[in-house]
Design a protein around this motif. Structure first.
Motif, PDB file in Angstrom:
ATOM      1  N   ARG A 392       0.797  -1.202   0.063  1.00 37.36           N
ATOM      2  CA  ARG A 392       0.130   0.023  -0.019  1.00 37.36           C
ATOM      3  C   ARG A 392       0.911   1.328   0.020  1.00 37.36           C
ATOM      4  O   ARG A 392       0.478   2.280  -0.738  1.00 37.36           O
ATOM      5  CB  ARG A 392      -0.887   0.122   1.238  1.00 37.36           C
ATOM      6  CG  ARG A 392      -2.096  -1.040   1.203  1.00 37.36           C
ATOM      7  CD  ARG A 392      -2.964  -0.828   2.325  1.00 37.36           C
ATOM      8  NE  ARG A 392      -2.976   0.497   2.921  1.00 37.36           N
ATOM      9  CZ  ARG A 392      -3.190   0.971   4.217  1.00 37.36           C
ATOM     10  NH1 ARG A 392      -2.995  -0.145   5.206  1.00 37.36           N
ATOM     11  NH2 ARG A 392      -3.261   2.136   4.599  1.00 37.36           N
ATOM     12  N   THR A 393       1.957   1.113   0.905  1.00 27.77           N
ATOM     13  CA  THR A 393       2.748   2.444   0.899  1.00 27.77           C
ATOM     14  C   THR A 393       3.278   2.810  -0.397  1.00 27.77           C
ATOM     15  O   THR A 393       3.406   4.063  -0.794  1.00 27.77           O
ATOM     16  CB  THR A 393       3.976   2.034   1.863  1.00 27.77           C
ATOM     17  OG1 THR A 393       3.587   1.950   3.120  1.00 27.77           O
ATOM     18  CG2 THR A 393       4.969   3.238   1.799  1.00 27.77           C
ATOM     19  N   HIS A 394       3.606   1.753  -1.376  1.00 29.06           N
ATOM     20  CA  HIS A 394       4.062   2.296  -2.573  1.00 29.06           C
ATOM     21  C   HIS A 394       3.216   1.830  -3.847  1.00 29.06           C
ATOM     22  O   HIS A 394       3.672   1.725  -5.006  1.00 29.06           O
ATOM     23  CB  HIS A 394       5.503   1.101  -3.029  1.00 29.06           C
ATOM     24  CG  HIS A 394       6.364   1.377  -2.061  1.00 29.06           C
ATOM     25  ND1 HIS A 394       7.356   2.508  -1.970  1.00 29.06           N
ATOM     26  CD2 HIS A 394       6.750   0.739  -0.728  1.00 29.06           C
ATOM     27  CE1 HIS A 394       8.230   2.501  -1.137  1.00 29.06           C
ATOM     28  NE2 HIS A 394       8.107   1.443  -0.276  1.00 29.06           N
ATOM     29  N   GLY A 395       1.755   2.110  -3.354  1.00 31.24           N
ATOM     30  CA  GLY A 395       0.756   2.451  -4.357  1.00 31.24           C
ATOM     31  C   GLY A 395       0.392   1.008  -5.156  1.00 31.24           C
ATOM     32  O   GLY A 395      -0.213   1.172  -6.478  1.00 31.24           O
ATOM     33  N   GLN A 399      -2.390  -5.542  -5.810  1.00 34.79           N
ATOM     34  CA  GLN A 399      -1.697  -6.779  -5.032  1.00 34.79           C
ATOM     35  C   GLN A 399      -1.903  -6.628  -3.297  1.00 34.79           C
ATOM     36  O   GLN A 399      -1.979  -7.940  -2.870  1.00 34.79           O
ATOM     37  CB  GLN A 399      -0.246  -6.489  -5.236  1.00 34.79           C
ATOM     38  CG  GLN A 399       0.257  -6.880  -6.916  1.00 34.79           C
ATOM     39  CD  GLN A 399       1.483  -6.409  -7.227  1.00 34.79           C
ATOM     40  OE1 GLN A 399       1.918  -5.450  -6.784  1.00 34.79           O
ATOM     41  NE2 GLN A 399       2.188  -7.278  -7.882  1.00 34.79           N
ATOM     42  N   ALA A 400      -2.045  -5.457  -2.870  1.00 38.19           N
ATOM     43  CA  ALA A 400      -2.078  -5.308  -1.558  1.00 38.19           C
ATOM     44  C   ALA A 400      -3.611  -6.014  -1.077  1.00 38.19           C
ATOM     45  O   ALA A 400      -3.657  -6.727  -0.049  1.00 38.19           O
ATOM     46  CB  ALA A 400      -2.136  -4.019  -1.072  1.00 38.19           C
ATOM     47  N   GLU A 401      -4.546  -5.430  -2.030  1.00 36.14           N
ATOM     48  CA  GLU A 401      -5.824  -6.339  -1.794  1.00 36.14           C
ATOM     49  C   GLU A 401      -6.047  -7.503  -1.725  1.00 36.14           C
ATOM     50  O   GLU A 401      -6.739  -8.278  -0.926  1.00 36.14           O
ATOM     51  CB  GLU A 401      -6.874  -5.283  -2.639  1.00 36.14           C
ATOM     52  CG  GLU A 401      -8.276  -5.949  -2.326  1.00 36.14           C
ATOM     53  CD  GLU A 401      -8.856  -5.902  -0.736  1.00 36.14           C
ATOM     54  OE1 GLU A 401     -10.027  -6.529  -0.599  1.00 36.14           O
ATOM     55  OE2 GLU A 401      -8.239  -4.946  -0.245  1.00 36.14           O
ATOM     56  N   ARG A 402      -5.218  -8.199  -2.765  1.00 35.26           N
ATOM     57  CA  ARG A 402      -5.235  -9.486  -2.889  1.00 35.26           C
ATOM     58  C   ARG A 402      -4.733 -10.329  -1.543  1.00 35.26           C
ATOM     59  O   ARG A 402      -4.986 -11.153  -1.160  1.00 35.26           O
ATOM     60  CB  ARG A 402      -4.207 -10.081  -4.276  1.00 35.26           C
ATOM     61  CG  ARG A 402      -5.072  -9.791  -5.317  1.00 35.26           C
ATOM     62  CD  ARG A 402      -6.279 -10.454  -5.674  1.00 35.26           C
ATOM     63  NE  ARG A 402      -6.939 -10.162  -7.075  1.00 35.26           N
ATOM     64  CZ  ARG A 402      -7.957 -11.178  -7.377  1.00 35.26           C
ATOM     65  NH1 ARG A 402      -8.576 -11.815  -6.766  1.00 35.26           N
ATOM     66  NH2 ARG A 402      -8.243 -10.737  -8.632  1.00 35.26           N
ATOM     67  N   LEU A 403      -3.531  -9.722  -0.863  1.00 32.74           N
ATOM     68  CA  LEU A 403      -2.829 -10.340   0.132  1.00 32.74           C
ATOM     69  C   LEU A 403      -3.794  -9.839   1.448  1.00 32.74           C
ATOM     70  O   LEU A 403      -3.656 -10.921   2.167  1.00 32.74           O
ATOM     71  CB  LEU A 403      -1.488  -9.576   0.270  1.00 32.74           C
ATOM     72  CG  LEU A 403      -0.640  -9.884   1.257  1.00 32.74           C
ATOM     73  CD1 LEU A 403      -0.218 -11.395   1.424  1.00 32.74           C
ATOM     74  CD2 LEU A 403       0.684  -9.299   1.509  1.00 32.74           C
ATOM     75  N   ARG A 404      -4.413  -8.799   1.193  1.00 31.80           N
ATOM     76  CA  ARG A 404      -5.400  -8.562   2.436  1.00 31.80           C
ATOM     77  C   ARG A 404      -6.354  -9.906   2.467  1.00 31.80           C
ATOM     78  O   ARG A 404      -6.782 -10.513   3.534  1.00 31.80           O
ATOM     79  CB  ARG A 404      -6.075  -7.312   2.566  1.00 31.80           C
ATOM     80  CG  ARG A 404      -6.977  -6.949   3.664  1.00 31.80           C
ATOM     81  CD  ARG A 404      -7.659  -5.666   3.215  1.00 31.80           C
ATOM     82  NE  ARG A 404      -8.641  -5.812   2.623  1.00 31.80           N
ATOM     83  CZ  ARG A 404     -10.197  -5.804   2.923  1.00 31.80           C
ATOM     84  NH1 ARG A 404     -10.123  -5.952   4.237  1.00 31.80           N
ATOM     85  NH2 ARG A 404     -11.043  -5.867   1.984  1.00 31.80           N
ATOM     86  N   GLN A 405      -7.027 -10.044   1.520  1.00 32.06           N
ATOM     87  CA  GLN A 405      -8.285 -10.975   1.507  1.00 32.06           C
ATOM     88  C   GLN A 405      -7.353 -12.432   1.773  1.00 32.06           C
ATOM     89  O   GLN A 405      -8.107 -13.268   2.269  1.00 32.06           O
ATOM     90  CB  GLN A 405      -8.643 -11.053  -0.156  1.00 32.06           C
ATOM     91  CG  GLN A 405      -9.635  -9.998  -0.387  1.00 32.06           C
ATOM     92  CD  GLN A 405     -10.007 -10.059  -1.795  1.00 32.06           C
ATOM     93  OE1 GLN A 405     -10.346 -11.093  -2.202  1.00 32.06           O
ATOM     94  NE2 GLN A 405     -10.283  -8.809  -2.395  1.00 32.06           N
TER      95      GLN A 405
END
Length: 453
Positions: A392-395, A399-405
């Motif tokens: 998330r920090t690097h926009g 990919q961040a949302e996939r990891l969150r899920q």
């Protein structure tokens, strides 16, 4: 072949059900003053566990989250260190090893400023506390100001960072060093194997492990590992826990530890600015910038595509690929080519696990990979949360949302396990683990647009 981060996520449990389950874990693990990581395996207060726990607790009770951190800080040593364990005097000594009667902190650590009333360990864990404190403050700034939360914790957190940047710059390169494998929080990582070869293990009859009473031997560090851990503690204790007097047979610079120090320096800068201390804010920002430069200069390995551990005895990088080398994605203002290489490594064959979106603690292709044994392969929720925050920090929002899920799915399916087997997805270690529950709550509840300090 598609990266695992790009594959569809199977249906997970309903968010409200997961939230209630996570909240129940934290309520059940509350000791009255703080939260234990696990009722069975870890019956005391652990340093970086409490920081992660506070990050989740802020969504249930800001005051409880503040208390979690302030309880830990009440056992801070006069030299600034935050000990990695604060012992609960109501828990019998034989419930956990090493117990208070092994550390002797209030006597052996007296010259270094150990508290006289609380028994603690003499070593530390990664400095994620200022980040946690800032997130707790931001959850309810009005309540934080009303209770004077920042005014109380900011000087203690600044002293903690001063200790690390002064007493622990053992390599002279501007980074903090760790002097025991428990300090970076990844106890038996293959990254320490070479350095530990220089440590003569304590004799088996000199200690009695308690962790195997509640954990399967296949999941835990070996007896040889423990013999070396005990030797290192004994030598440090005999030196009065004095970093300048001790002869450290184990001393390394760890990328995760220093990345968290950078992010927490930026959190301290945000706290100082919020408190009207602009000079302090500028100083913390300057330190974060300098640490970032040192991190890249000393620990970045362009060929490997990740950060490596530096062994200070040989002044060389350790050629082992660990999740610790990916966590610096957290750091703002990293050079963009470094960020791109880190993301490529994260989504490549070394860390693209077949059964989970969580990130293995050690490269799947590494010679020492063990899918079950603690930090030699299993995937952990706290490092996944840190990497999610880094994306998330690097926009890298998708990919961040996939990891969150993936984190939410695995937490629910594993009954909030301590960690999971990355090759099968099976739950390993303790269940109802506090930081797993806390970070699940955070990912369910946090404003994903909140600014990064």
């Amino acid at each position: 072949m598609k990266s695992l981060l790009d594959r569809p996520v199977p249906a997970a449990a309903a968010p409200l059900t997961v939230r209630r389950g996570a909240a129940r874990v934290l309520l059940d693990n509350w000791s009255g003053t703080s939260t234990v990581p696990s009722r069975t395996l870890y019956p005391h207060q652990w340093s970086w566990d409490s920081a992660f726990i506070a990050i989740g607790l802020r969504h249930l009770s800001v005051r409880r989250a503040q208390q979690e951190l302030e309880s830990l800080l009440s056992a801070q040593w006069a030299d600034g260190r935050i000990p990695h364990i604060v012992f609960n005097s109501a828990v019998p000594n034989d419930a956990y090893f090493p117990s208070p009667d092994f550390w002797h902190s209030s006597t052996a650590g007296r010259a270094a400023g150990a508290p006289a009333t609380a028994e603690t360990s003499g070593i530390v864990q990664p400095p994620v506390h200022a980040l946690a404190a800032w997130l707790v403050h931001r959850a309810d700034p009005r309540e934080s100001h009303r209770r004077g939360f920042l005014a109380r914790v900011r000087p203690r957190l600044a002293a903690w960072h001063d200790y690390l940047l002064d007493r622990r710059d053992l390599g002279g390169g501007g980074l903090a060093a760790v002097v025991h494998p428990w300090e970076p929080g990844m106890d038996n990582s293959p990254c320490w194997d070479e350095a530990l070869q220089r440590v003569v293990p304590a004799a088996p009859e000199d200690f009695q492990r308690a962790d195997l009473d509640h954990g399967h031997p296949a999941d835990r560090p070996t007896d040889l590992d423990y013999g070396r851990y005990v030797r290192l503690v004994s030598d440090y204790r005999e030196a009065g826990y004095d970093d300048r007097a001790a002869r450290h047979s184990f001393a390394v610079e760890d990328p995760c530890f220093n990345a968290l120090l950078i992010v927490s320096e930026r959190a301290l800068a945000a706290m100082a600015q919020e408190s009207g201390a602009d000079t302090d804010a500028a100083a913390h920002t300057a330190r974060a910038d300098a640490l970032t430069r040192h991190l890249v200069t000393r620990l970045w390995d362009e060929n490997a595509g990740l950060f490596r551990v530096r062994d200070l005895a040989t002044d060389t990088l350790v050629e082992e690929n660990s999740v610790s080398g990916l966590v610096p994605l957290l750091v703002p203002h990293l050079p963009q080519p470094v960020v791109s290489r880190l993301v490529d490594t994260l989504t490549g064959p070394q860390f693209d696990a077949p059964a989970t979106r969580l990130v293995p603690s050690y490269a799947l292709t590494g010679h020492a990979f063990d899918a079950q044994r603690y930090w030699r392969g299993p995937a952990w929720f706290n490092t996944a949360w840190l990497i999610h925050r880094g994306l998330r920090t690097h926009g890298r929002a998708q990919q961040a949302e996939r990891l969150r899920q993936g984190i939410l799915q695995e937490a629910a399916h594993s009954d909030f396990a301590e960690y999971i087997d990355p090759t099968t997805g099976a739950a390993r270690g303790a269940r109802h683990f506090s930081w797993t529950a806390a970070l699940t709550l955070d990912l369910l509840s946090a404003d994903l647009k909140e600014p990064t300090p």
